[in-house]
Design a protein around this motif. Structure first.
Motif, PDB file in Angstrom:
ATOM      1  N   UNK A   4      82.899  76.231   6.677  1.00 25.75           N
ATOM      2  CA  UNK A   4      82.513  75.704   5.403  1.00 25.75           C
ATOM      3  C   UNK A   4      83.436  76.394   4.665  1.00 25.75           C
ATOM      4  N   UNK A   5      84.279  76.232   4.129  1.00 30.20           N
ATOM      5  CA  UNK A   5      85.560  76.090   3.114  1.00 30.20           C
ATOM      6  C   UNK A   5      85.314  76.470   1.740  1.00 30.20           C
ATOM      7  N   UNK A   6      85.075  77.400   1.216  1.00 27.90           N
ATOM      8  CA  UNK A   6      84.927  77.499  -0.799  1.00 27.90           C
ATOM      9  C   UNK A   6      85.963  77.340  -1.143  1.00 27.90           C
ATOM     10  N   UNK A   7      85.963  77.235  -2.337  1.00 29.23           N
ATOM     11  CA  UNK A   7      87.330  77.071  -3.850  1.00 29.23           C
ATOM     12  C   UNK A   7      87.230  78.610  -3.823  1.00 29.23           C
ATOM     13  N   UNK A   8      88.812  78.918  -3.825  1.00 29.08           N
ATOM     14  CA  UNK A   8      89.769  80.068  -4.178  1.00 29.08           C
ATOM     15  C   UNK A   8      88.997  79.935  -5.622  1.00 29.08           C
ATOM     16  N   UNK A   9      88.917  79.379  -6.545  1.00 30.02           N
ATOM     17  CA  UNK A   9      89.248  79.258  -7.957  1.00 30.02           C
ATOM     18  C   UNK A   9      88.117  78.421  -8.940  1.00 30.02           C
ATOM     19  N   UNK A 129      90.850  64.318  10.126  1.00 31.57           N
ATOM     20  CA  UNK A 129      88.976  63.681  10.334  1.00 31.57           C
ATOM     21  C   UNK A 129      88.512  64.504  10.889  1.00 31.57           C
ATOM     22  N   UNK A 130      88.397  65.896  11.020  1.00 34.09           N
ATOM     23  CA  UNK A 130      87.874  66.970  11.033  1.00 34.09           C
ATOM     24  C   UNK A 130      86.912  67.594  10.111  1.00 34.09           C
ATOM     25  N   UNK A 131      88.099  67.126   8.642  1.00 33.97           N
ATOM     26  CA  UNK A 131      86.909  67.636   7.420  1.00 33.97           C
ATOM     27  C   UNK A 131      86.537  66.366   6.657  1.00 33.97           C
ATOM     28  N   UNK A 132      85.375  66.906   6.825  1.00 35.22           N
ATOM     29  CA  UNK A 132      84.057  66.519   6.263  1.00 35.22           C
ATOM     30  C   UNK A 132      83.297  67.118   4.980  1.00 35.22           C
ATOM     31  N   UNK A 133      82.186  66.013   4.567  1.00 39.17           N
ATOM     32  CA  UNK A 133      81.903  66.645   2.933  1.00 39.17           C
ATOM     33  C   UNK A 133      82.592  66.643   2.292  1.00 39.17           C
ATOM     34  N   UNK A 134      83.917  66.168   1.792  1.00 44.99           N
ATOM     35  CA  UNK A 134      85.101  66.873   1.490  1.00 44.99           C
ATOM     36  C   UNK A 134      84.591  66.965  -0.228  1.00 44.99           C
ATOM     37  N   UNK A 135      84.824  67.697  -1.063  1.00 49.52           N
ATOM     38  CA  UNK A 135      84.658  67.380  -2.786  1.00 49.52           C
ATOM     39  C   UNK A 135      85.700  66.840  -3.205  1.00 49.52           C
ATOM     40  N   UNK A 136      85.320  65.669  -3.888  1.00 51.84           N
ATOM     41  CA  UNK A 136      86.540  65.373  -4.413  1.00 51.84           C
ATOM     42  C   UNK A 136      85.731  64.790  -6.264  1.00 51.84           C
ATOM     43  N   UNK A 137      86.964  64.790  -6.970  1.00 53.39           N
ATOM     44  CA  UNK A 137      86.709  64.350  -8.342  1.00 53.39           C
ATOM     45  C   UNK A 137      85.116  65.410  -9.517  1.00 53.39           C
ATOM     46  N   UNK A 138      85.413  66.440  -8.410  1.00 56.29           N
ATOM     47  CA  UNK A 138      83.919  67.705  -8.940  1.00 56.29           C
ATOM     48  C   UNK A 138      84.717  68.546  -9.638  1.00 56.29           C
ATOM     49  N   UNK A 139      83.627  69.232 -10.690  1.00 50.01           N
ATOM     50  CA  UNK A 139      84.059  70.525 -11.057  1.00 50.01           C
ATOM     51  C   UNK A 139      83.128  71.668 -10.600  1.00 50.01           C
ATOM     52  N   UNK A 140      83.696  72.244  -9.749  1.00 52.26           N
ATOM     53  CA  UNK A 140      83.698  73.673  -8.532  1.00 52.26           C
ATOM     54  C   UNK A 140      83.461  74.759  -9.409  1.00 52.26           C
ATOM     55  N   UNK A 141      82.748  75.894  -9.768  1.00 50.94           N
ATOM     56  CA  UNK A 141      82.985  77.175  -9.626  1.00 50.94           C
ATOM     57  C   UNK A 141      83.410  78.003  -8.386  1.00 50.94           C
ATOM     58  N   UNK A 142      83.928  79.391  -8.637  1.00 47.50           N
ATOM     59  CA  UNK A 142      84.817  80.279  -6.940  1.00 47.50           C
ATOM     60  C   UNK A 142      83.920  79.970  -6.091  1.00 47.50           C
ATOM     61  N   UNK A 143      84.345  79.773  -5.214  1.00 48.83           N
ATOM     62  CA  UNK A 143      83.626  79.997  -4.244  1.00 48.83           C
ATOM     63  C   UNK A 143      82.741  78.902  -3.711  1.00 48.83           C
ATOM     64  N   UNK A 144      81.980  77.513  -4.682  1.00 52.53           N
ATOM     65  CA  UNK A 144      81.558  76.588  -4.224  1.00 52.53           C
ATOM     66  C   UNK A 144      81.921  75.549  -3.095  1.00 52.53           C
TER      67      UNK A 144
END
Length: 151
Positions: A4-9, A129-144
């Motif tokens: 799981x890769x989280x948002x840095x910002x 092709x190894x990236x899944x469940x990609x968040x796009x066009x959504x607002x995130x908090x740091x570490x989401x």
């Protein structure tokens, strides 16, 4: 195994193609997403558990125990600022946890200085092709979560 890769910002997740730099927008360094950061002074956090293997005021790479490396780049062409406006909280070689503070910066100040504050988050040495469940066009908090990286 999935990482799981989280948002840095905190901010709005956009496609890499939205980054005003061909190296990132054409995924030359690897696949991922970018975050258009909230325009206020804030902490930038580690996207994964691992070791800080590259550290600059405007960019860093954290590598996991199994060798997955994630690049976080704070703004475009911000290397030209020579560290001005970025406060580091870790050192190269330090072990960090996902969500741990790495840098403090102010995206509004970066933007006022004439630089795009968008933050590419890149899975180095990976294919899209190894990236899944990609968040796009959504607002995130740091570490989401931004994406899952199948390893």
């Amino acid at each position: 195994m999935s990482l799981r890769v989280g948002s840095p910002v905190a901010g709005r997740v956009v496609a890499l193609s939205a980054v005003p730099d061909p190296v990132f927008s054409q995924a030359m360094v690897g696949p991922g997403v970018a975050v258009e950061p909230v325009r206020s002074r804030s902490d930038v956090v580690s996207p994964v558990d691992g070791t800080v293997v590259t550290l600059h005021p405007h960019a860093f790479v954290v590598a996991t125990a199994d060798g997955a490396a994630v690049l976080v780049h704070l703004g475009i062409d911000t290397v030209k600022r020579k560290g001005d406006g970025f406060e580091l909280h870790v050192v190269k070689g330090e072990e960090v946890r996902a969500g741990q503070r790495i840098v403090t910066w102010d995206p509004a100040e970066v933007e006022a200085a004439g630089f795009a504050p968008i933050c590419p988050v890149i899975a180095l040495d990976a294919s899209a092709d190894v990236l899944g469940d990609v968040a796009l066009d959504v607002d995130v908090a740091a570490n989401d979560a931004l994406f899952d990286w199948s390893r």
